[in-house]
Design a protein around this motif. Structure first.
Motif, PDB file in Angstrom:
ATOM      1  N   ARG A 126       6.291  34.640  29.623  1.00 30.94           N
ATOM      2  CA  ARG A 126       5.913  33.269  29.979  1.00 30.94           C
ATOM      3  C   ARG A 126       7.006  32.287  29.569  1.00 30.94           C
ATOM      4  N   ASP A 131       9.532  34.492  34.801  1.00 28.74           N
ATOM      5  CA  ASP A 131       8.231  33.879  35.047  1.00 28.74           C
ATOM      6  C   ASP A 131       8.339  32.799  36.109  1.00 28.74           C
ATOM      7  N   ARG A 203      -2.446  36.148  35.494  1.00 27.54           N
ATOM      8  CA  ARG A 203      -1.590  35.503  34.496  1.00 27.54           C
ATOM      9  C   ARG A 203      -2.372  34.462  33.702  1.00 27.54           C
TER      10      ARG A 203
END
Length: 317
Positions: A126, A131, A203
């Motif tokens: 992240r 990402d 996610r």
């Protein structure tokens, strides 16, 4: 006991929704432009022949009476005959539905594991460049409608490169390998349709779980980031992820209509569109009912899965 009551309540709500869908389907078919008898007999038909066919098809009966009769026949498994081919609908429905499920299952077999893996990778890294790249690609995938993606794939991989056929027709005489080769482009289109949504929700679910105290305890014990996400966070995010997967599969089955038309795939969606143009109202009603029942069933599954994995939903607030 509470769980049983909740499931029964959800099931009752699904049945009521399905009944409401049957009403909408019947009204939508009633609002189709033109006359079914005239469309079946052609422009050269005499008024007497048209009136006789209308009487044979019970088109002159009151709408409520026709709706009750249609719903009663469907409830006992009598789907009737196609108005254009005069053949029983049930055998043709079985073939078309199996083709649609084959295409949807192939797309789901690719999209579901890929979405979960990408969602975990995006949560694991992240805020990194990886990402951001995954997020940008997923947003771009969501932004394009399925027919646009389908035509792009056709132009690039079928017309220019010649890797796949332009028409994705399959039949039972083909081997599994040939069938899979013919449905690559429509399956990829469907994958692009649902992959991004499932990935982003996976996610989000994993990141939401990472904020819990037991994750901090795992970090203090020296667990690696990968182990925390895979063994702790994802296990507790299975409920929301399963819910999203079920909803995406429901959207996948309904979204297959446009894809089948683009690739001329002999499925339920293509059959329904052809039947609309030919005023074959019985086929249109059955196809619409199948799509509606599938969507409601998968939404019911998602709802039950959410209740099973989240005890908070079992008690009223």
């Amino acid at each position: 006991m509470v769980l049983t009551r909740l499931i029964a309540k959800r099931l009752f709500g699904a049945l009521v929704t399905l009944w409401f869908v049957t009403v909408l389907i019947f009204l939508a078919v009633e609002c189709l432009p033109g006359d079914a008898a005239e469309a079946l007999l052609g422009k050269d038909a005499t008024p007497v022949a048209v009136e006789n066919l209308r009487a044979e098809l019970h088109l002159n009966d009151p709408p409520v009476e026709r709706y009750v009769g249609w719903l009663g026949r469907v409830a006992v498994g009598d789907l009737g005959k196609s108005l254009t081919t005069n053949r029983p609908i049930a055998p043709m429905l079985a073939t078309r539905l199996s083709n649609t499920l084959f295409l949807a299952a192939t797309a789901a077999a690719i999209a579901v594991p890929l979405a979960i893996i990408l969602g975990l990778v995006s949560a694991l890294y992240r805020g990194t460049r990886l990402d951001r790249v995954i997020s940008v690609l997923s947003l771009a995938s969501i932004s394009f409608p399925e027919f646009f993606v389908g035509y792009i794939l056709l132009v690039v991989f079928a017309l220019n490169l010649g890797w796949f056929p332009v028409l994705s027709g399959i039949n039972p005489d083909m081997g599994l390998g040939e069938q899979l080769h013919r449905i690559v482009l429509p399956a990829l289109t469907l994958v692009c349709l649902v992959l991004a949504y499932m990935m982003r929700m996976t996610r989000a679910a994993v990141i939401n779980v990472l904020s819990n105290p037991y994750i901090e305890m795992a970090e203090l014990k020296g667990c690696s980031r990968r182990e925390i996400i895979v063994r702790h966070a994802f296990v507790n995010a299975v409920g929301p992820v399963a819910n999203v997967v079920a909803l995406s599969l429901a959207y996948l089955v309904v979204g297959v209509v446009v894809v089948e038309v683009v690739f001329t795939y002999p499925g339920l969606g293509q059959w329904m569109v052809d039947s609309v143009s030919k005023q074959d109202i019985l086929v249109v009603q059955i196809c619409g009912l199948i799509f509606g029942a599938t969507y409601i069933g998968l939404n019911l599954t998602a709802d039950i899965v959410a209740v099973l994995f989240n005890p908070k939903l079992r008690h009223p607030r």
